[in-house]
Write an enzyme that holds these catalytic residues in place. Structure first.
Site, PDB file in Angstrom:
ATOM      1  N   PRO A  80       0.832  -1.210   0.000  1.00  0.00           N
ATOM      2  CA  PRO A  80       0.000   0.000   0.000  1.00  0.00           C
ATOM      3  C   PRO A  80       0.866   1.259   0.000  1.00  0.00           C
ATOM      4  O   PRO A  80       1.798   1.398   0.794  1.00  0.00           O
ATOM      5  CB  PRO A  80      -0.798  -0.128   1.288  1.00  0.00           C
ATOM      6  CG  PRO A  80      -0.927  -1.602   1.478  1.00  0.00           C
ATOM      7  CD  PRO A  80       0.381  -2.172   1.001  1.00  0.00           C
ATOM      8  N   CYS A  81       0.527   2.159  -0.919  1.00  0.00           N
ATOM      9  CA  CYS A  81       1.433   3.271  -1.176  1.00  0.00           C
ATOM     10  C   CYS A  81       0.904   4.621  -0.717  1.00  0.00           C
ATOM     11  O   CYS A  81       1.573   5.627  -0.883  1.00  0.00           O
ATOM     12  CB  CYS A  81       1.707   3.351  -2.676  1.00  0.00           C
ATOM     13  SG  CYS A  81       0.211   3.595  -3.668  1.00  0.00           S
ATOM     14  N   GLN A  82      -0.295   4.674  -0.126  1.00  0.00           N
ATOM     15  CA  GLN A  82      -0.864   5.980   0.192  1.00  0.00           C
ATOM     16  C   GLN A  82       0.047   6.797   1.104  1.00  0.00           C
ATOM     17  O   GLN A  82       0.091   8.011   1.025  1.00  0.00           O
ATOM     18  CB  GLN A  82      -2.237   5.826   0.856  1.00  0.00           C
ATOM     19  CG  GLN A  82      -3.291   5.247  -0.061  1.00  0.00           C
ATOM     20  CD  GLN A  82      -3.406   3.740   0.090  1.00  0.00           C
ATOM     21  OE1 GLN A  82      -2.421   3.046   0.338  1.00  0.00           O
ATOM     22  NE2 GLN A  82      -4.606   3.214  -0.072  1.00  0.00           N
ATOM     23  N   PHE A  84       3.097   7.111   0.951  1.00  0.00           N
ATOM     24  CA  PHE A  84       4.174   7.732   0.193  1.00  0.00           C
ATOM     25  C   PHE A  84       3.649   8.675  -0.880  1.00  0.00           C
ATOM     26  O   PHE A  84       4.419   9.299  -1.587  1.00  0.00           O
ATOM     27  CB  PHE A  84       5.029   6.661  -0.485  1.00  0.00           C
ATOM     28  CG  PHE A  84       5.731   5.750   0.475  1.00  0.00           C
ATOM     29  CD1 PHE A  84       6.551   6.265   1.463  1.00  0.00           C
ATOM     30  CD2 PHE A  84       5.575   4.378   0.398  1.00  0.00           C
ATOM     31  CE1 PHE A  84       7.212   5.428   2.347  1.00  0.00           C
ATOM     32  CE2 PHE A  84       6.233   3.534   1.272  1.00  0.00           C
ATOM     33  CZ  PHE A  84       7.052   4.068   2.258  1.00  0.00           C
TER      34      PHE A  84
END
Length: 406
Positions: A80-82, A84
Site C-alpha cells: 500500500p502506497c498511500q 508515500f
C-alpha cells in the site's frame, strides 16, 4: 518451463494478470487482505491458491506450509502506497503503518529466495525519507541486497507500453543472477511525440476514445453488471480487450442526480467542477442550498477523447467525466483504460460509503475495496506484461549463456 508467480498485496490481480498474459508464467497464489479484491482475484485465477489475510498476520511457518508444494520463482508486490503519495500531506510519515509494509515483501523474499522479486509503488517513494532522513528506496535496496539480490529501480510510464493512460509508477526489480537491463524498452509513443531515430519503429499509443468507444452506450443511472456488446470492435486495442470475452462486465453508470448531470452537460473537454456556471457548482453540506466555497479543481474533469486519460486512481469514479456522456466513467471504462481485458470480472459493489465515514461510525466490517478502488489500485496489465516478457527473455538469455560456457 513456466515460472511460478506469487502475488503479494495482490488486490484484484493486475500485476500477476500481466505476467500470466505472456504465457511464460503460472500464477500459483496470492495474498490479499480485502474480501472483495480476494474474490475478484480468485474468480479470474481459479487455479491459484488465494489467501485472504493481512500479510503481517501470517507467520513464516504458515507461509511455508501454504506454498510447500509450489515454491514461487517470482514474487510480485505492490505494498500500500498511500503513505508515500504526494496527495498525502503526511507523506513518508514513519508512524503510518502503510509505510512499513514493504518490509513484509522483503520477508517473503527471505523465506522463499525466489529468482526474481518485483515491487511496484508510487514515484514519490523515491523521495520519501525516514524520520532520521534516510531515503526509503535506499533502505529497500540494501535490505534486498542483504538477502542476495541484484537490485535496480526505474520509473516506467504506462503510455510507453500501449496503456491509454498517463501513469507513472516506480518498479524495483531484484534478481538472484545479475542480468542486463531488467526494464523493457518502450513499444509505444504518443501521437503528439515527434519521430526520432530511436522511435521510428514504435506504435502509437491508443487514445482514451480508442480504448472505450466500442462499449455499450449508456447514460447516467443506466447499465448493468453483465451486458451484450452492441457494436463491433473498431481498432486493434479494442479487439485485444475483447479477446476471450462474449460480454461486458461491470458496465454500470453512477446514479447521478439531475443537477449533477446538468453540471456535467455544461463542461467542455478539460473543464472541471471549478469551471462550471456558479449555480451548478457543488452545494455546501447541510447548507440549505448555499453554494460551497470549496471547489476542487481535480474533481470531475471532462476528459479529452483524442488523448490518453489522466491517471486512473482508486477514487476515479469522482475524478473524470466521460468525453461525450454527462456522467463519470463506469468501472468497465476504467478497466479498459487500465488495460484489463473484458473477460476479467470485478467482484464486490461498484462503490461503497466513504471509508472515513465507516471508520468514524465503527462500521469496519463494511470497509471493502469496491470495483472502482480495485481497478484504480491495480498495475496496468499491459505494463506488467511488458515487464514479465522482458525479464523472462533476460533470465533465459543468462541461463543459455551459462549453459554454453559450461
Amino acid at each position: 518451463m513456466k515460472k511460478k508467480v506469487l502475488d503479494t498485496f495482490a488486490g484484484a490481480g493486475g500485476f500477476s494478470l500481466g505476467f500470466h498474459m505472456t504465457g511464460h508464467y503460472d500464477i500459483i497464489g496470492a495474498i490479499e487482505r480485502d474480501k472483495w479484491a480476494t474474490e475478484t482475484f480468485q474468480t479470474n485465477h481459479p487455479n491459484s491458491k488465494v489467501i485472504q489475510s493481512p500479510i503481517e498476520s501470517l507467520n513464516d511457518d504458515e507461509i511455508k506450509e501454504f506454498f510447500k508444494d509450489n515454491k514461487p520463482d517470482v514474487i510480485l508486490g505492490g505494498p500500500p502506497c498511500q503513505g508515500f503519495s504526494i496527495a498525502n500531506k503526511k507523506a513518508g510519515d514513519p508512524k503510518d503503518p502503510r509505510n512499513s509494509l514493504f518490509k513484509q515483501f522483503i520477508r517473503f523474499g527471505d523465506i522463499f529466495s525466489p529468482e526474481i522479486m518485483i515491487m511496484e509503488n508510487v514515484p514519490n517513494l523515491m523521495k520519501s525519507r525516514t524520520k532520521d532522513k534516510k531515503l526509503v528506496i535506499d533502505i529497500i535496496i540494501s535490505e534486498l541486497e542483504a538477502i542476495g539480490y541484484n537490485v535496480s529501480y526505474k520509473l516506467l510510464t504506462a503510455t510507453d507500453y500501449g496503456v491509454p493512460q498517463i501513469r507513472q509508477r516506480l518498479f524495483v526489480i531484484a534478481t538472484k543472477e545479475s542480468i542486463g537491463d531488467p526494464f523493457p524498452n518502450a513499444t509505444h509513443k504518443l501521437s503528439s511525440q515527434p519521430e526520432t531515430l530511436f522511435q521510428n519503429n514504435l506504435k502509437i499509443c491508443p487514445t482514451l476514445w480508442e480504448a472505450i468507444s466500442d462499449l455499450p452506450e449508456i447514460e447516467a443511472r443506466e447499465g448493468s453488471h453483465e451486458m451484450e456488446y452492441s457494436k463491433p470492435a473498431e481498432n486493434d486495442y479494442q479487439k485485444s480487450m475483447r479477446k476471450g470475452s462474449k460480454k461486458v462486465f461491470n458496465h454500470t453508470a453512477m446514479r447521478h442526480s439531475k443537477r449533477l448531470v446538468e453540471r456535467f452537460a455544461s463542461m467542455n473537454w478539460g473543464d472541471s467542477t471549478s469551471d462550471v456556471p456558479e449555480h451548478l457548482k457543488p452545494l455546501k453540506r447541510n447548507g440549505n442550498g448555499e453554494i460551497s466555497k470549496k471547489v476542487y479543481d481535480q474533481n470531475n474533469r471532462r476528459m479529452h477523447p483524442q488523448k490518453p486519460c489522466h491517471t486512473i486512481a482508486a477514487s476515479f469514479y469522482a475524478n473524470f467525466v466521460h468525453p461525450f456522456k454527462h456522467r463519470n466513467f463506469t468501472p468497465r471504462e476504467g478497466a479498459r483504460i487500465q488495460s484489463f481485458p473484458d473477460w476479467f470480472e470485478f467482484k464486490g459493489k461498484p462503490t461503497v460509503v466513504s471509508h472515513k465515514l465507516l471508520q468514524r461510525e465503527g462500521r469496519i466490517a463494511e470497509k471493502h475495496l469496491c470495483q472502482y478502488n480495485q481497478i484504480g489500485n491495480a498495475v496496468p496489465p499491459l505494463l506488467a506484461k511488458a515487464i514479465g516478457n522482458h525479464i523472462y527473455k533476460e533470465i533465459n538469455k543468462k541461463e543459455c549463456t551459462f549453459t554454453e560456457t559450461t
